[in-house]
Design a protein around this motif. Structure first.
Motif, PDB file in Angstrom:
ATOM      1  N   HIS A  27      28.167  38.655  41.199  1.00 37.30           N
ATOM      2  CA  HIS A  27      29.023  37.786  42.013  1.00 37.30           C
ATOM      3  C   HIS A  27      30.496  37.896  41.641  1.00 37.30           C
ATOM      4  CE1 HIS A  27      25.467  35.977  43.736  1.00 37.30           C
ATOM      5  NE2 HIS A  27      24.988  35.734  42.528  1.00 37.30           N
ATOM      6  N   ARG A  28      30.824  38.753  40.691  1.00 38.32           N
ATOM      7  CA  ARG A  28      32.208  38.988  40.275  1.00 38.32           C
ATOM      8  C   ARG A  28      32.868  37.729  39.735  1.00 38.32           C
ATOM      9  NH1 ARG A  28      29.451  43.199  40.917  1.00 38.32           N
ATOM     10  NH2 ARG A  28      30.173  44.842  42.349  1.00 38.32           N
ATOM     11  N   ARG A  29      32.075  36.978  38.955  1.00 38.44           N
ATOM     12  CA  ARG A  29      32.574  35.758  38.329  1.00 38.44           C
ATOM     13  C   ARG A  29      32.550  35.838  36.799  1.00 38.44           C
ATOM     14  NH1 ARG A  29      35.176  31.800  41.451  1.00 38.44           N
ATOM     15  NH2 ARG A  29      34.494  32.104  43.606  1.00 38.44           N
TER      16      ARG A  29
ATOM     17  N   ALA B 124      43.306  39.792  35.815  1.00 41.99           N
ATOM     18  CA  ALA B 124      42.432  39.817  36.996  1.00 41.99           C
ATOM     19  C   ALA B 124      42.009  38.407  37.402  1.00 41.99           C
ATOM     20  CB  ALA B 124      41.200  40.674  36.705  1.00 41.99           C
ATOM     21  N   VAL B 125      41.649  37.591  36.424  1.00 39.29           N
ATOM     22  CA  VAL B 125      41.217  36.221  36.714  1.00 39.29           C
ATOM     23  C   VAL B 125      42.369  35.403  37.298  1.00 39.29           C
ATOM     24  CG1 VAL B 125      40.489  34.055  35.630  1.00 39.29           C
ATOM     25  CG2 VAL B 125      39.328  36.202  35.049  1.00 39.29           C
ATOM     26  N   ALA B 126      43.561  35.579  36.760  1.00 39.00           N
ATOM     27  CA  ALA B 126      44.709  34.829  37.272  1.00 39.00           C
ATOM     28  C   ALA B 126      44.972  35.148  38.737  1.00 39.00           C
ATOM     29  CB  ALA B 126      45.949  35.128  36.431  1.00 39.00           C
ATOM     30  N   VAL B 127      44.915  36.430  39.084  1.00 38.93           N
ATOM     31  CA  VAL B 127      45.114  36.813  40.483  1.00 38.93           C
ATOM     32  C   VAL B 127      43.979  36.273  41.347  1.00 38.93           C
ATOM     33  CG1 VAL B 127      45.267  38.743  42.095  1.00 38.93           C
ATOM     34  CG2 VAL B 127      46.451  38.864  39.900  1.00 38.93           C
ATOM     35  N   ALA B 128      42.752  36.399  40.860  1.00 39.23           N
ATOM     36  CA  ALA B 128      41.597  35.954  41.639  1.00 39.23           C
ATOM     37  C   ALA B 128      41.645  34.453  41.905  1.00 39.23           C
ATOM     38  CB  ALA B 128      40.306  36.320  40.903  1.00 39.23           C
TER      39      ALA B 128
ATOM     40  N   ALA C 248      39.961  38.230  45.760  1.00 41.77           N
ATOM     41  CA  ALA C 248      39.500  37.792  44.442  1.00 41.77           C
ATOM     42  C   ALA C 248      38.431  38.739  43.899  1.00 41.77           C
ATOM     43  CB  ALA C 248      38.946  36.370  44.527  1.00 41.77           C
ATOM     44  N   ARG C 249      37.491  39.085  44.759  1.00 42.20           N
ATOM     45  CA  ARG C 249      36.413  39.979  44.345  1.00 42.20           C
ATOM     46  C   ARG C 249      36.961  41.357  43.973  1.00 42.20           C
ATOM     47  NH1 ARG C 249      30.842  39.988  45.277  1.00 42.20           N
ATOM     48  NH2 ARG C 249      29.892  42.063  45.300  1.00 42.20           N
ATOM     49  N   ASP C 250      37.884  41.860  44.784  1.00 42.82           N
ATOM     50  CA  ASP C 250      38.449  43.179  44.538  1.00 42.82           C
ATOM     51  C   ASP C 250      39.189  43.226  43.208  1.00 42.82           C
ATOM     52  OD1 ASP C 250      39.133  45.929  45.667  1.00 42.82           O
ATOM     53  OD2 ASP C 250      41.135  45.127  45.275  1.00 42.82           O
TER      54      ASP C 250
END
Length: 411
Positions: A288-290, A322-326, A335-337
């Motif tokens: 789930h890309r979490r 990556a998390v900050a952008v997502a 977010a997933r990308d």
């Protein structure tokens, strides 16, 4: 399980250097986070472990928490001399006038990992990031909407994202269904710390020394590296060795005396034995890309070239980015990308580092006749051709260079 669920934007599993870096990097990007750590606050962190901190790592730490990188520089050592011996004969010796380069951040610093971690802990306290000690992650349930984590004390946590930095035995990795793939070193290695309270930047013998087939160690390869507070002694076992017998206090005292001198014989402080793993997870993110894996939760590397902690800190910083952008993305697809791009970049970096460390490991432990002949020829030519000695000096640490940069995902 408690009826109370603790909600935070981002969770980090693990309070080692990688987990603490992830939390600091998230804070620097304006993201609130909490660290869950299995060990108690007074955990035993004996042994120097990751002593070689790359300049790029120091710059990362300075960027995410001003003063952290320079504090480690002030505490650490920059040794000026590289020296290599082949069967007792010196084949390379070079001393640099400015081994650390110019500027506030040198090319590297040599400092015990426990000192690095103490400065990181102080940085976390300074910005108010909570560490929940004795809170081992036992389950991870990710979904398109976020992550639920349960710890062994019965508490439940809910977050948008989870950074798994909980080490080689990572529960987070197992819970998302990722698997380690790779090999183990054929030879065992003995690693010891020898105390030297007088060691500092002005020490007259501040040098990194590698011994091929050292007579003082009965033909074993030996590496000696200074760090703040002492020396790291690495001994590569050979066929037929019993690592447990060789690492006994009595035998190690003999090694220390024969390799370093009688004045160090009583300064042996810590000994450990290893078979190094060369493995990486088959995915660094969940379906789930979490959940994002970082550091030893994602890869274990042989130590040659000091790629372990340094690559883990790079993982942590990129995971935070990556998390900050997502978190701020306006569409799920973006977010997933972003998380998938993190995985693609750090998986490619891990592949590069595995290959580099593996090349050094194969060079050191292999019995390939061509490699053996190349070593012998280089040693015989070292007096006439410095490049031959320099090759012998460089080879045990793997190739120079940095991992390639990936700009598109592969998921």
């Amino acid at each position: 399980m408690s009826d109370d669920t603790n909600d935070v934007p981002v969770l980090v599993a693990g309070a080692g250097p990688v987990g603490m870096t992830a939390a600091l990097a998230l804070h620097a990007r304006g993201i609130e986070t909490t660290i869950l750590e299995a060990d108690p606050k007074d955990r035993d962190r004996s042994g120097s472990r990751a002593i070689y901190v790359h300049g790029s790592t120091l710059r990362t730490l300075e960027r995410i928490h001003p003063g952290l990188g320079t504090d480690l520089v002030d505490e650490g050592l920059v040794w000026p001399t590289r020296r290599t011996l082949y069967k007792g004969k010196e084949v390379f010796n070079r001393t640099y006038d400015s081994p650390g380069g110019s500027g506030d951040i040198p090319h590297f610093t040599s400092i015990p990992q426990v000192v690095t971690e103490q400065y990181m802990l102080e940085a976390l306290e300074g910005v108010g990031i909570d560490i929940h000690w004795e809170s081992e992650v036992v389950s991870v349930d990710s979904s398109p909407d976020g992550v639920r984590v349960e710890t062994d004390n019965g508490r439940e946590w809910k977050a948008e994202y989870l950074v798994g930095a909980d080490g080689g035995g990572s529960t987070v990795r197992k819970e998302i269904g990722a698997n380690f793939e790779g090999d183990q070193s054929e030879n065992a290695f003995i690693i010891a710390d020898i105390e030297d309270e007088g060691i500092d930047d002005g020490h007259p013998d501040l040098e990194r020394v590698f011994h091929y087939d050292a007579p003082e160690a009965d033909g074993r390869n030996v590496l000696l590296v200074p760090f703040t507070g002492g020396w790291r002694l690495d001994i590569q076992c050979i066929e037929g060795d019993n690592p447990e017998e060789l690492s006994s206090d009595e035998r190690m005292r003999e090694f220390v005396r024969d390799i370093m001198g009688e004045e160090y014989e009583d300064q042996l402080k810590w000994v450990s034995t290893y078979h190094f793993l060369q493995v990486m997870a088959d995915t660094f993110v969940d379906d789930h890309r979490r959940v994002l894996l970082a550091g030893e939760a994602a890869h274990l590397l042989a130590p040659f070239g000091a790629r372990g902690m340094n690559s883990g800190i790079a993982d942590a910083d990129e995971a935070a980015s990556a998390v900050a952008v997502a978190l701020h993305a306006r569409t799920d697809a973006v977010a997933r990308d972003e998380v998938e791009l993190y995985a693609a970049r750090r998986e490619k970096a891990a592949e590069y580092n595995l290959g580099a460390a593996g090349q050094a490991l194969e060079y050191l432990q292999g019995d390939d006749p061509v490699t053996i002949l190349r070593k012998e020829v280089a040693a015989s030519m070292a007096d006439q051709f410095e490049i031959a000695g320099e090759w012998l000096d460089d080879a045990p640490y793997g190739p120079h260079g940095s991992p390639p940069i990936v700009s598109t995902g592969n998921y």
